[in-house]
Motif scaffolding. Structure first.
Motif, mmCIF file in Angstrom:
data_model
loop_
_atom_site.group_PDB
_atom_site.id
_atom_site.type_symbol
_atom_site.label_atom_id
_atom_site.label_comp_id
_atom_site.label_asym_id
_atom_site.label_seq_id
_atom_site.Cartn_x
_atom_site.Cartn_y
_atom_site.Cartn_z
ATOM 1 N N GLY A 103 0.727 -1.184 -0.085
ATOM 2 C CA GLY A 103 -0.015 0.051 0.021
ATOM 3 C C GLY A 103 0.668 1.346 -0.091
ATOM 4 N N LEU A 104 1.957 1.445 0.845
ATOM 5 C CA LEU A 104 2.899 2.658 0.779
ATOM 6 C C LEU A 104 3.540 2.605 -0.531
ATOM 7 C CD1 LEU A 104 4.260 2.118 4.409
ATOM 8 C CD2 LEU A 104 2.516 3.964 3.695
ATOM 9 N N THR A 105 3.829 1.466 -1.121
ATOM 10 C CA THR A 105 4.475 1.647 -2.188
ATOM 11 C C THR A 105 3.427 2.121 -3.373
ATOM 12 O OG1 THR A 105 5.921 -0.281 -1.929
ATOM 13 C CG2 THR A 105 5.696 0.389 -4.106
ATOM 14 N N MET A 106 2.349 1.755 -3.446
ATOM 15 C CA MET A 106 1.709 2.234 -4.404
ATOM 16 C C MET A 106 0.966 3.748 -4.193
ATOM 17 S SD MET A 106 1.206 -0.116 -6.468
ATOM 18 C CE MET A 106 0.290 0.885 -7.623
ATOM 19 N N LEU A 107 1.060 4.161 -2.864
ATOM 20 C CA LEU A 107 0.888 5.225 -2.422
ATOM 21 C C LEU A 107 1.686 6.488 -3.065
ATOM 22 C CD1 LEU A 107 -1.350 6.948 -0.832
ATOM 23 C CD2 LEU A 107 0.044 6.650 1.297
ATOM 24 N N ILE A 108 2.943 5.703 -3.118
ATOM 25 C CA ILE A 108 4.213 6.607 -3.665
ATOM 26 C C ILE A 108 4.213 6.585 -5.111
ATOM 27 C CG2 ILE A 108 6.444 7.244 -3.530
ATOM 28 C CD1 ILE A 108 6.595 5.938 -0.745
ATOM 29 N N LEU A 109 3.952 5.271 -5.754
ATOM 30 C CA LEU A 109 4.158 5.199 -7.066
ATOM 31 C C LEU A 109 3.121 6.049 -8.103
ATOM 32 C CD1 LEU A 109 5.579 3.374 -9.199
ATOM 33 C CD2 LEU A 109 3.549 1.883 -9.006
ATOM 34 N N ILE A 110 1.870 6.067 -7.640
ATOM 35 C CA ILE A 110 1.006 6.663 -8.421
ATOM 36 C C ILE A 110 1.245 8.086 -8.806
ATOM 37 C CG2 ILE A 110 -1.577 7.205 -8.618
ATOM 38 C CD1 ILE A 110 -1.999 4.214 -7.439
ATOM 39 N N PRO A 111 1.206 8.972 -7.487
ATOM 40 C CA PRO A 111 1.441 10.456 -7.862
ATOM 41 C C PRO A 111 2.839 10.759 -8.492
ATOM 42 C CG PRO A 111 1.510 9.872 -5.585
ATOM 43 C CD PRO A 111 0.943 8.791 -6.156
ATOM 44 N N LEU A 112 3.769 9.749 -8.283
ATOM 45 C CA LEU A 112 5.203 10.070 -8.682
ATOM 46 C C LEU A 112 5.107 9.680 -10.302
ATOM 47 C CD1 LEU A 112 8.258 10.290 -8.366
ATOM 48 C CD2 LEU A 112 8.495 8.107 -7.902
ATOM 49 N N CYS A 113 4.430 8.690 -10.466
ATOM 50 C CA CYS A 113 4.456 8.276 -12.009
ATOM 51 C C CYS A 113 3.640 9.191 -12.786
ATOM 52 C CB CYS A 113 3.965 6.957 -12.062
ATOM 53 S SG CYS A 113 5.143 5.611 -11.951
ATOM 54 N N LEU A 114 2.635 9.918 -12.235
ATOM 55 C CA LEU A 114 1.659 10.881 -12.764
ATOM 56 C C LEU A 114 2.495 11.943 -13.260
ATOM 57 C CD1 LEU A 114 -1.838 10.492 -10.842
ATOM 58 C CD2 LEU A 114 -1.394 9.961 -13.476
ATOM 59 N N LEU A 116 5.732 12.430 -13.168
ATOM 60 C CA LEU A 116 6.871 12.188 -13.901
ATOM 61 C C LEU A 116 6.601 11.677 -15.449
ATOM 62 C CD1 LEU A 116 10.004 12.046 -14.154
ATOM 63 C CD2 LEU A 116 9.739 9.450 -13.346
ATOM 64 N N GLY A 117 5.548 10.956 -15.442
ATOM 65 C CA GLY A 117 5.151 10.502 -16.977
ATOM 66 C C GLY A 117 4.749 11.697 -17.689
ATOM 67 N N THR A 118 3.751 12.560 -17.117
ATOM 68 C CA THR A 118 3.185 13.870 -17.780
ATOM 69 C C THR A 118 4.437 14.752 -18.011
ATOM 70 O OG1 THR A 118 1.161 13.711 -16.472
ATOM 71 C CG2 THR A 118 1.682 15.694 -17.407
ATOM 72 N N TRP A 119 5.261 14.934 -17.222
ATOM 73 C CA TRP A 119 6.710 15.853 -17.419
ATOM 74 C C TRP A 119 7.304 15.365 -18.574
ATOM 75 C CZ3 TRP A 119 11.835 15.249 -17.194
ATOM 76 C CH2 TRP A 119 12.575 16.228 -17.438
ATOM 77 N N MET A 120 7.513 13.976 -18.633
ATOM 78 C CA MET A 120 8.163 13.496 -19.857
ATOM 79 C C MET A 120 7.450 13.592 -21.261
ATOM 80 S SD MET A 120 9.658 9.997 -17.952
ATOM 81 C CE MET A 120 10.229 9.153 -19.232
ATOM 82 N N GLY A 121 6.020 13.314 -20.960
ATOM 83 C CA GLY A 121 5.162 13.453 -21.998
ATOM 84 C C GLY A 121 5.170 14.903 -22.813
ATOM 85 N N LEU A 122 4.949 15.800 -21.843
ATOM 86 C CA LEU A 122 5.295 17.460 -22.490
ATOM 87 C C LEU A 122 6.618 17.635 -22.867
ATOM 88 C CD1 LEU A 122 3.284 18.946 -19.442
ATOM 89 C CD2 LEU A 122 2.370 18.326 -21.777
ATOM 90 N N ARG A 123 7.499 17.025 -22.509
ATOM 91 C CA ARG A 123 8.840 17.413 -23.230
ATOM 92 C C ARG A 123 9.539 16.161 -23.870
ATOM 93 N NH1 ARG A 123 7.606 19.641 -18.645
ATOM 94 N NH2 ARG A 123 8.507 21.715 -18.103
ATOM 95 N N ALA A 124 8.733 15.501 -24.924
ATOM 96 C CA ALA A 124 9.089 14.025 -25.311
ATOM 97 C C ALA A 124 9.910 14.766 -26.510
ATOM 98 C CB ALA A 124 7.936 13.812 -26.383
ATOM 99 N N ILE A 200 2.270 6.144 -18.980
ATOM 100 C CA ILE A 200 1.823 7.492 -18.816
ATOM 101 C C ILE A 200 2.382 8.512 -19.647
ATOM 102 C CG2 ILE A 200 1.411 9.547 -17.116
ATOM 103 C CD1 ILE A 200 1.110 7.588 -14.992
ATOM 104 N N ARG A 201 3.580 8.439 -19.881
ATOM 105 C CA ARG A 201 4.321 9.341 -20.810
ATOM 106 C C ARG A 201 3.594 9.143 -22.468
ATOM 107 N NH1 ARG A 201 7.959 8.324 -24.659
ATOM 108 N NH2 ARG A 201 9.565 10.093 -25.374
ATOM 109 N N ALA A 202 3.631 7.629 -22.735
ATOM 110 C CA ALA A 202 2.940 7.586 -24.074
ATOM 111 C C ALA A 202 1.560 7.821 -24.257
ATOM 112 C CB ALA A 202 3.151 5.852 -24.076
ATOM 113 N N GLY A 203 0.667 7.776 -23.297
ATOM 114 C CA GLY A 203 -0.516 8.198 -23.074
ATOM 115 C C GLY A 203 -0.919 9.699 -23.267
ATOM 116 N N VAL A 204 0.218 10.436 -22.679
ATOM 117 C CA VAL A 204 0.062 11.963 -22.993
ATOM 118 C C VAL A 204 0.450 12.545 -24.202
ATOM 119 C CG1 VAL A 204 1.135 13.876 -21.833
ATOM 120 C CG2 VAL A 204 0.329 12.278 -20.417
ATOM 121 N N ILE A 205 1.582 11.868 -24.587
ATOM 122 C CA ILE A 205 1.944 12.236 -26.121
ATOM 123 C C ILE A 205 0.979 11.851 -27.161
ATOM 124 C CG2 ILE A 205 3.629 11.425 -28.023
ATOM 125 C CD1 ILE A 205 5.649 10.921 -25.740
ATOM 126 N N GLU A 206 0.281 10.627 -26.896
ATOM 127 C CA GLU A 206 -0.818 10.381 -27.965
ATOM 128 C C GLU A 206 -1.899 11.185 -27.613
ATOM 129 O OE1 GLU A 206 -2.781 8.265 -30.861
ATOM 130 O OE2 GLU A 206 -0.730 8.279 -30.092
#
Length: 316
Positions: A103-114, A116-124, A200-206
């Motif tokens: 639970g703690l892993t997912m609690l950190i993983l989800i916002p971190l990936c959102l 990071l993935g969004t930031w990477m997608g915007l700067r692809a 998430i990066r791929a989804g943002v780019i698409e």
């Protein structure tokens, strides 16, 4: 309802495979458990208690119906020592510990990936995206035990700031010793963040390439709102599947991590049960993991259907 029914059928089949596989292990389980104390009378009695003297389908059905009522049987390793320890009682605290770690892993993983993935997608294609992508590619290619050993070498052997093993104290509650959770969580995050963030990066780019995003920009809507309301929202449907897959992967990866850091959870208990040939404990943990895996998959499908109305129409 179709997905739920299919999940129940799958769990039924998986439960039979689990029971049949553990029963098909070479050698007489009762003989192996009793060891030097084995006599014909004791072997016959233990085989009866383990359900080894009745046909496989009947024994499986008895075990499954008892499991549905919360009775996972008696630890066979405890029976060898003339003790009666119920598996459901044995794994209660262990299941809590594993749930806290996951639970703690997912609690950190989800916002971190959102983020990071969004930031990477915007700067692809830019230098920051390339560095982040290569870093995550390296992390994602490392097995859990390799990454965990590397983290132990850094934070324990070199920096002397974190313990190499999970020492939970007398009460066995990991929340009472949060420092013992740091390295296991970092290990799991290192393996999982690469997969989820890249999805998430791929989804943002698409999403940013879609016509409705172009129209929103031409209409004068600010870029932060375009990203938040249009790109990220529409990228979340495939991202939910990636998050669900990461949770399912977590169920397997947690076994390696718990064994590596001596973390008292169901993963470490499963490893010990296999070595001791505690058949009842192996069956109980495997059934819980299988049920969790199927439930997560069904929940992810339902969430995606709620987010994408066209899928709800197609499923009818």
């Amino acid at each position: 309802m179709t997905r739920i029914a299919a999940g129940l059928v799958t769990l039924l089949v998986v439960s039979f495979v689990i029971y049949a596989a553990t029963r098909a292990l070479p050698g007489d389980a009762a003989q192996i458990i009793l060891g030097r104390n084995a006599t014909p009378e004791l072997v016959a009695e233990l085989r009866s208690r383990l359900g080894l003297d009745i046909p496989l389908p009947v024994a499986w059905w008895n075990w499954l119906t008892s499991a549905l009522h919360g009775d996972l049987g008696v630890s066979t390793a405890a029976l060898a020592q003339n003790n009666t320890v119920y598996v459901s009682d044995q794994i209660g605290d262990l299941l809590r510990n594993s749930a806290i770690l996951a639970g703690l892993t997912m609690l950190i993983l989800i916002p971190l990936c959102l983020v990071l993935g969004t930031w990477m997608g915007l700067r692809a294609g830019r230098i920051g995206d390339r560095i982040a992508s290569q870093t995550m590619l390296v992390l994602g290619s490392l097995p859990e035990f390799v990454l965990g050993t590397f983290l132990i070498a850094i934070f324990f052997a070199w920096l002397h700031v974190l313990p190499p093993l999970a020492m939970l104290g007398a009460n066995g509650n990991p929340l009472a010793q949060p420092v013992s959770l740091v390295l296991p969580i970092l290990t799991l995050l290192g393996v999982l963040v690469a997969f989820v963030a890249r999805q998430i990066r791929a989804g943002v780019i698409e999403s940013l390439r879609q016509d409705y995003v172009t129209m929103a920009r031409l209409s004068g809507i600010g870029e932060p709102r375009v990203v938040r309301r249009y790109a990220l929202r529409n990228a979340m449907a495939p991202s939910l599947q990636a998050i669900a897959q990461s949770i399912q992967y977590l169920l397997g990866g947690i076994i390696v991590v718990e064994a590596l850091f001596a973390y008292p959870g169901i993963g470490q208990a499963l490893v010990k049960a296999i070595s001791l040939r505690d058949v009842a404990l192996v069956q109980g943990i495997a059934l819980i993991l299988a049920a969790s895996y199927i439930a997560i998959n069904i929940l992810a499908d339902l969430l995606v259907m709620l987010m994408v109305p066209t899928l709800r129409t197609a499923a009818r």
